[in-house]
Design a protein around this motif. Structure first.
Motif, PDB file in Angstrom:
ATOM      1  N   THR A  60       0.826  -1.213   0.000  1.00  0.00           N
ATOM      2  CA  THR A  60       0.000   0.000   0.000  1.00  0.00           C
ATOM      3  C   THR A  60       0.862   1.265   0.000  1.00  0.00           C
ATOM      4  N   TYR A  63       2.114   1.618  -3.570  1.00  0.00           N
ATOM      5  CA  TYR A  63       1.003   2.074  -4.410  1.00  0.00           C
ATOM      6  C   TYR A  63       0.833   3.585  -4.267  1.00  0.00           C
ATOM      7  N   ALA A  91       4.643  -2.299  -7.673  1.00  0.00           N
ATOM      8  CA  ALA A  91       3.386  -1.612  -7.369  1.00  0.00           C
ATOM      9  C   ALA A  91       3.438  -0.148  -7.804  1.00  0.00           C
ATOM     10  N   THR A  95       1.210   1.472 -10.974  1.00  0.00           N
ATOM     11  CA  THR A  95       0.322   2.588 -10.671  1.00  0.00           C
ATOM     12  C   THR A  95       0.689   3.821 -11.489  1.00  0.00           C
TER      13      THR A  95
END
Length: 118
Positions: A60, A63, A91, A95
């Protein structure tokens, strides 16, 4: 903030070497600063050497870094992100690319430079 950086101008690209233990919020603020700093660079190809960043290991976090990179680096033509092999998730790359930013993640500096100037 526990974050240090150094910008090096090379013949065909620039390098931003980053070191420290930033929180996600601190790193996102750093990316905003880099958006301003990189706008004045002679080159629109930048290598971000993140091997010295010891935090931001969660998917996360990466991201969120990709989302912020997409916001801050639209003026750059190519962005190479250099990370340790055990931290590569792609990631941030995925993104940023979904937002139209030409960012690739590497674990070897030579490969990153070859892609950056190729």
């Amino acid at each position: 903030m526990s974050l240090r950086f150094k910008i090096e101008e090379r013949e065909r690209y620039s390098v931003v070497r980053v070191d420290g233990d930033p929180s996600l919020g601190q790193f996102l603020s750093f990316l905003q600063l880099m958006g301003v700093e990189t706008a004045d660079l002679a080159h629109k190809r930048v290598l971000f050497d993140l091997r010295g960043v010891r935090t931001l290991t969660a998917f996360t976090d990466q991201y969120a870094v990709g989302v912020e990179a997409a916001r801050q680096f639209r003026h750059l033509h190519r962005i190479a992100s250099l990370v340790p092999p055990d931290r590569i998730t792609r990631a941030s790359e995925k993104t940023a690319r979904q937002s139209g930013i030409n960012l690739s993640v590497f674990t070897e500096e030579g490969a990153a430079i070859d892609w950056l100037i190729g």
